[in-house]
Enzyme design. Structure first.
Site, PDB file in Angstrom:
ATOM      1  N   SER A 246       0.850  -1.182   0.000  1.00 50.93           N
ATOM      2  CA  SER A 246       0.000   0.000   0.000  1.00 50.93           C
ATOM      3  C   SER A 246       0.895   1.246   0.000  1.00 50.93           C
ATOM      4  O   SER A 246       1.742   1.394  -0.872  1.00 50.93           O
ATOM      5  CB  SER A 246      -0.968  -0.041   1.180  1.00 50.93           C
ATOM      6  OG  SER A 246      -1.983   0.915   1.074  1.00 50.93           O
TER       7      SER A 246
ATOM      8  N   ASP B 284      -9.033  -5.376  -5.107  1.00 53.04           N
ATOM      9  CA  ASP B 284      -8.517  -4.306  -4.252  1.00 53.04           C
ATOM     10  C   ASP B 284      -9.221  -3.000  -4.613  1.00 53.04           C
ATOM     11  O   ASP B 284      -9.036  -2.463  -5.706  1.00 53.04           O
ATOM     12  CB  ASP B 284      -7.002  -4.162  -4.462  1.00 53.04           C
ATOM     13  CG  ASP B 284      -6.343  -3.234  -3.455  1.00 53.04           C
ATOM     14  OD1 ASP B 284      -7.047  -2.368  -2.903  1.00 53.04           O
ATOM     15  OD2 ASP B 284      -5.126  -3.377  -3.229  1.00 53.04           O
TER      16      ASP B 284
ATOM     17  N   HIS C 198      -7.562  -5.700  -0.480  1.00 49.58           N
ATOM     18  CA  HIS C 198      -6.362  -4.893  -0.252  1.00 49.58           C
ATOM     19  C   HIS C 198      -5.533  -5.363   0.944  1.00 49.58           C
ATOM     20  O   HIS C 198      -4.305  -5.318   0.914  1.00 49.58           O
ATOM     21  CB  HIS C 198      -6.778  -3.439  -0.026  1.00 49.58           C
ATOM     22  CG  HIS C 198      -5.630  -2.516   0.241  1.00 49.58           C
ATOM     23  ND1 HIS C 198      -4.717  -2.165  -0.730  1.00 49.58           N
ATOM     24  CD2 HIS C 198      -5.235  -1.865   1.380  1.00 49.58           C
ATOM     25  CE1 HIS C 198      -3.809  -1.344  -0.217  1.00 49.58           C
ATOM     26  NE2 HIS C 198      -4.107  -1.143   1.058  1.00 49.58           N
TER      27      HIS C 198
END
Length: 286
Positions: free
Chosen positions: A66, A229, A262
């Site tokens: 991320s 995601d 995610h």
């Protein structure tokens, strides 16, 4: 992130960035001081200072997920000769389209309408000028996250973090949400640092990470990205993969993980990351 590595092979080094976790000061204790020097170039310097402090000649592998993928890429492009490989999850390149999709223009509404509307409603319900603030939701959250009123800061952080957590997993785990929302030392830094970096475009020049990708064409790169995601869109991983191939990177692998969102706790992503780190371990020995 220890779970992604075989401790019999890797010496695992984990650190908390400025203002969060065990770093002092934590944003929940001293917001103003936690933001001093809290920029991407400074964090990149911190990573290399840590390498030198630990007397590590070169990182074998740098992992980032991320926002961590952004930071890992920024580090690699600044110190391209001080690492051999990158393992990235949930790629985020800090393009304006990525920021706006997630926090400004309702890009997540299509798959997560309730989450987006709840994210907006907190600002609307606490706004004295909704016409202005609805056009700058990140700025509106920042005003509340930096309020002198502790209760306002915590409410804003809970609304912001609750939004992101609610779109991060294929199946939402209420226990995880409760853990974050009920722990100020995690909650406040999560929200404050994310908004701080989003408002400042990650302290990166627009397009910087892809423009400078040629500096790491010698680095082995493995990318794992959840096909579902909704925080960091799969197209970002694809852009990175294609850019690396274009500059002649000899080892770049991308796996889109079906049935995964995610979060790094998604079972499919955990499996993909472990397989990637095991494969890179073999590559690094060769």
């Amino acid at each position: 992130e220890r779970r992604f590595f075989d401790p019999a092979i890797y010496k695992i080094v984990i650190f908390d960035q400025r203002g969060s976790g065990k770093s002092i000061p934590n944003a929940s204790d001293d917001l103003e001081k936690s933001l001093v020097g809290n920029t991407t170039p400074k964090l990149v310097e911190d990573i290399d200072k840590l390498r030198r402090h630990l007397k590590i000649e070169k990182w074998g592998l740098v992992l980032g997920g991320s926002w961590g993928s952004t930071l890992a890429l920024a580090y690699a492009e600044t110190y391209p000769n001080d690492l051999d490989a990158l393992l990235l999850r949930g790629v985020f390149l800090f393009g304006p389209d990525e920021i706006d999709y997630l926090f400004s223009n309702g890009g997540t509404f299509g798959q997560n309408p309730q989450a987006w509307e709840t994210y907006c409603r907190y600002i609307q319900d606490t706004s004295k000028d909704w016409d202005r603030e609805q056009k700058n939701l990140l700025g509106a959250y920042w005003d509340r996250l930096t309020s002198n009123d502790c209760s306002v800061r915590e409410a804003a952080a809970a609304a912001f973090v609750g939004y992101e957590l609610s779109i991060s997993k294929t199946y939402i785990d209420p226990a995880i949400v409760e853990k974050y929302l009920g722990t100020p030392s995690i909650l406040i830094p999560f929200a404050v640092m994310e908004v701080h970096y989003m408002l400042n475009n990650g302290f990166l020049r627009r397009g910087q990470l892809l423009d400078c990708i040629g500096t790491i064409k010698h680095v082995r790169v493995a990318i794992c990205h959840g096909r579902g995601d909704y925080v960091c869109q799969p197209q970002s991983a694809w852009r990175l993969h294609q850019a690396l191939k274009e500059v002649g990177c000899e080892y770049v692998e991308l796996e889109f993980v079906s049935g995964a969102g995610h979060s790094d706790s998604e079972p499919g992503l955990v499996d993909a990351m472990v397989r990637a780190s095991d494969k890179l371990a073999i590559e690094l020995k060769s």
